[in-house]
Structures are given as structure tokens and as C-alpha cells.
Design a protein around this motif. Structure first.
Motif, short mmCIF file in Angstrom:
data_model
loop_
_atom_site.label_atom_id
_atom_site.label_comp_id
_atom_site.label_asym_id
_atom_site.label_seq_id
_atom_site.Cartn_x
_atom_site.Cartn_y
_atom_site.Cartn_z
N ALA A 193 0.82 -1.21 0.00
CA ALA A 193 0.00 0.00 0.00
C ALA A 193 0.86 1.26 0.00
O ALA A 193 0.57 2.23 -0.72
CB ALA A 193 -0.93 -0.01 1.22
N ASP A 194 1.93 1.26 0.79
CA ASP A 194 2.82 2.42 0.85
C ASP A 194 3.51 2.65 -0.50
O ASP A 194 3.63 3.80 -0.97
CB ASP A 194 3.88 2.22 1.93
N ASN A 195 3.96 1.57 -1.13
CA ASN A 195 4.61 1.70 -2.44
C ASN A 195 3.62 2.22 -3.49
O ASN A 195 3.99 3.04 -4.34
CB ASN A 195 5.18 0.34 -2.87
N ALA A 196 2.40 1.75 -3.42
CA ALA A 196 1.39 2.21 -4.38
C ALA A 196 1.09 3.70 -4.20
O ALA A 196 0.90 4.43 -5.17
CB ALA A 196 0.11 1.39 -4.21
N ALA A 197 1.07 4.16 -2.95
CA ALA A 197 0.79 5.57 -2.67
C ALA A 197 1.90 6.47 -3.23
O ALA A 197 1.63 7.52 -3.82
CB ALA A 197 0.65 5.79 -1.17
N THR A 198 3.15 6.03 -3.09
CA THR A 198 4.27 6.81 -3.64
C THR A 198 4.21 6.82 -5.16
O THR A 198 4.42 7.87 -5.80
CB THR A 198 5.62 6.24 -3.16
N ALA A 199 3.93 5.67 -5.75
CA ALA A 199 3.84 5.58 -7.22
C ALA A 199 2.76 6.51 -7.76
O ALA A 199 2.94 7.14 -8.82
CB ALA A 199 3.57 4.13 -7.63
N LYS A 200 1.66 6.63 -7.05
CA LYS A 200 0.57 7.50 -7.49
C LYS A 200 1.02 8.96 -7.53
O LYS A 200 0.69 9.71 -8.46
CB LYS A 200 -0.63 7.32 -6.57
N LYS A 201 1.79 9.38 -6.52
CA LYS A 201 2.28 10.76 -6.47
C LYS A 201 3.22 11.08 -7.64
O LYS A 201 3.28 12.21 -8.11
CB LYS A 201 3.02 11.01 -5.15
N LEU A 202 3.97 10.06 -8.10
CA LEU A 202 4.99 10.28 -9.12
C LEU A 202 4.50 9.97 -10.53
O LEU A 202 5.27 10.06 -11.49
CB LEU A 202 6.23 9.43 -8.81
N LYS A 203 3.24 9.61 -10.64
CA LYS A 203 2.69 9.22 -11.94
C LYS A 203 2.89 10.32 -12.98
O LYS A 203 2.64 11.50 -12.72
CB LYS A 203 1.21 8.90 -11.79
N ASP A 204 3.40 9.92 -14.13
CA ASP A 204 3.60 10.81 -15.29
C ASP A 204 4.75 11.80 -15.14
O ASP A 204 4.98 12.62 -16.02
CB ASP A 204 2.32 11.59 -15.64
N LEU A 205 5.50 11.74 -14.04
CA LEU A 205 6.66 12.60 -13.89
C LEU A 205 7.84 12.08 -14.71
O LEU A 205 8.02 10.88 -14.86
CB LEU A 205 7.10 12.67 -12.42
N LYS A 206 8.66 12.99 -15.21
CA LYS A 206 9.85 12.59 -15.94
C LYS A 206 10.91 12.12 -14.95
O LYS A 206 11.22 12.80 -13.96
CB LYS A 206 10.41 13.77 -16.74
N ALA A 207 11.47 10.93 -15.20
CA ALA A 207 12.47 10.38 -14.30
C ALA A 207 13.77 11.16 -14.39
O ALA A 207 14.16 11.65 -15.45
CB ALA A 207 12.72 8.91 -14.62
N LEU A 208 14.46 11.26 -13.27
CA LEU A 208 15.67 12.07 -13.15
C LEU A 208 16.90 11.15 -13.18
O LEU A 208 16.97 10.19 -12.41
CB LEU A 208 15.62 12.81 -11.82
#
Length: 331
Positions: A193-208
């Protein structure tokens, strides 16, 4: 930092991540004992880093070597099973401090074979392959001959390309070994659940593009493409510029650091060299002056204990994401 050298990592045997329960009871056990063994999940057979072990009951006297495996035991509520521990990279998490303080520290780094035997253990749990260095007398075979079962954290031998699943399996197998399957599964459910919550925040962001600086002067000791360190970067919205290194940790030339143009540098914090000393080394090197991360002084910091296969990982993903993408994670 011998416990994580590439030679030791390469020397680790390959692990078929198998989780197999053996439900055949001993033929001479009373009927009541047979039923109890089945209901408790024992006997339990597991293959770990090439070593197959059958447990008729949970281990009762455990020595842990390396912080991340100690914290797995503490997270699963197994403090009373611990008769000794060794080798911290930094402080245990505040939530574990009281329990950790109740466990004897038998060595600041790795204990000798004799120090291990003095605790009269029936199980030794190591975090890195170096925990079971045969040359130091602590090989898994030698311990087995002394009647001591062992487990090696699977990051040292896993071949899988899904390190988060490897973490879940590590926790699951330890839970099964100690008869606390419910605790292990509850932790895994929360981690997912914690990993999914972080992934949701970063959705569609360009990776650094990210370079990990662990240590090193003539070369850079860094995170490779295997293991949880690389997974942390990916899940935190980064791209490890040395993901092509086919190991968890390895050396890279400074020329390659320059050529790969990282936009952020993740510094692993541990040991006697401080984060500020590491930053100074990087910022004062004229060869690195044109690296985007150096030009912009863009650094993130992670305790080493966050970047290995242990129960800190889901929170570490979120913390690293907040450093790499502060706008996305605070909105």
C-alpha cells in the motif's frame, strides 16, 4: 566496507526463490503432535541461497549479523528470540530502540566463530555474504556442523529482476521460519500500500538521471542495476545511470560519471566519512565540474541501512522521492 565488496557479492550462490512447505509429519510422533505441527506450519522446508533447511519448530536462540536483518526480526516481533546481534551501519529506527537495547551486542562488527558459539545459538541470520565468510570460520557449512542453522538475506544471492518482490519473499520466509506468518503478511500488505501511494504521487513525472555515491576516490563505488538500491531509485522517480552494472554494488570510473551526466547525486550516509565530507570531495573535483548535479549542487541523502533489503525500504522510497521530486510529493 568489506561486507559489500563486489567479490563477495559475485561469490554468493544463486537462489531459486522457493517457498515450499513440507507437511509430512514424523512417523513416530503422537497423533496430537502431528495435528499441532500441521496447524503451526511445521515442519517447514525452505531453500535459501542454495542451502535447504527443514525446520521442525521455530528457532529459539538467534544471532543476527548486519542491521537490516536485525530490523526484520524486530519488525516481526521476534526480539525474545534474539540472543545476540552485531554490525550496525547506523542507529536502529526509533521504533526499535527499546527492543534493540534488550539484545546483547556480541561484536561491533562481525563476531568471531567463537563469539557466535558462546551465545549457544540455534540459528544465525546474516545480511551480507561476508557474514558467512568461510575464511573467518563463519561459513554456513561450519555452523551447520556445530548444529546451527543459517539464513542469508537474499539480496546477496537473488537473480530476480524484481527486488521489491524479493523483499516481500524475504519477510515472508522469515515469518514462516519463526511461525509468525500473520505478522509477515500484514507487513507485506502495508508495504504494498505504501509503495502504491508513492507511485501514485509520481505518476507521469519525468524520471531524473541519478548517480549514487557510496564511497571511493580513484573510482566511485556505486549502486549497480541489481538489488534494492536500483529499485529504490526507479520507484522514487529516478534512473540509475549505472543500472548496466550487473551487480548490487560496483566500481565505476569518474570518466563514466561525467559521461552519463547525472542530474542528481544520492549520497549513502554511513561510517566515519560524513555526508559533508563526501559532498566536498565531489564538489572540489575539477573533473566533475560539468556534471549537471555538481553544477546545481543537487544532492539527496540516504542512510545505507535504507538502501539494502530490509523493512525500511517502502519508507525509504517515499523519502528519496521527496528529495528528487519535492513539488510532486508535497502537493
Amino acid at each position: 566496507m568489506s561486507r559489500r565488496t563486489p567479490a563477495l557479492i559475485a561469490a554468493a550462490v544463486l537462489l531459486p526463490l522457493a517457498l515450499t512447505a513440507c507437511s509430512t509429519p514424523e512417523g513416530d510422533e503422537p497423533t496430537g503432535n502431528k495435528a499441532a505441527a500441521k496447524s503451526d506450519g511445521f515442519p517447514y522446508t525452505v531453500t535459501n541461497c542454495g542451502v535447504t533447511t527443514t525446520f521442525k519448530a521455530p528457532p529459539k536462540r538467534v544471532v543476527t549479523m548486519n542491521q537490516h536483518v536485525t530490523e526484520i526480526m524486530l519488525e516481526l516481533g521476534l526480539t525474545k528470540s534474539l540472543v545476540g546481534t552485531a554490525y550496525l551501519d547506523d542507529k536502529v529506527l526509533p521504533k526499535y530502540e527499546k527492543d534493540y537495547a534488550s539484545v546483547p551486542v556480541i561484536a561491533k562488527e562481525y563476531p568471531s566463530y567463537e563469539q557466535v558459539l558462546a551465545t549457544n545459538p540455534d540459528f544465525v541470520y546474516g545480511g551480507y555474504a561476508s557474514a558467512f565468510a568461510a575464511g573467518d570460520g563463519r561459513g554456513r557449512e561450519a555452523l551447520k556442523k556445530s548444529g546451527i542453522e543459517t539464513r542469508l538475506n537474499t539480496e546477496s544471492c537473488a537473480k530476480a529482476d524484481t527486488p521489491m518482490e524479493t523483499l516481500y519473499e524475504e519477510v515472508r520466509e522469515v515469518g514462516r521460519t519463526f511461525g509468525v506468518t500473520d505478522r509477515a503478511e500484514a507487513w507485506i500488505k502495508q508495504a504494498e500500500a505504501d509503495n502504491a501511494a508513492t507511485a501514485k504521487k509520481l505518476k507521469d513525472l519525468k524520471a531524473l538521471p541519478v548517480f549514487v555515491y557510496d564511497s571511493g576516490d580513484k573510482t566511485a563505488f556505486t549502486a549497480g542495476g541489481k538489488g534494492i538500491g536500483n529499485e529504490l531509485i526507479k520507484r522514487a522517480g529516478g534512473i540509475n545511470v549505472f543500472a548496466d552494472l550487473d551487480k548490487s554494488f560496483g566500481d565505476a570510473s569518474w570518466e563514466n560519471v561525467v559521461a552519463r551526466k547525472p542530474e542528481a547525486i544520492v549520497i549513502y550516509d554511513y561510517g566515519s566519512t560524513t555526508v559533508e565530507q563526501k559532498k566536498k570531495r565531489l564538489l572540489s573535483d575539477p573533473a566533475l565540474a560539468d556534471v549537471p548535479a555538481i553544477k546545481n549542487k543537487r544532492f539527496a541523502v540516504m542512510p545505507l541501512s535504507d538502501a539494502v533489503l530490509g523493512v525500511r525500504v517502502p519508507a525509504a522510497v517515499e523519502k528519496l522521492a521527496a528529495q528528487l521530486h519535492p513539488a510532486a510529493t508535497t502537493s
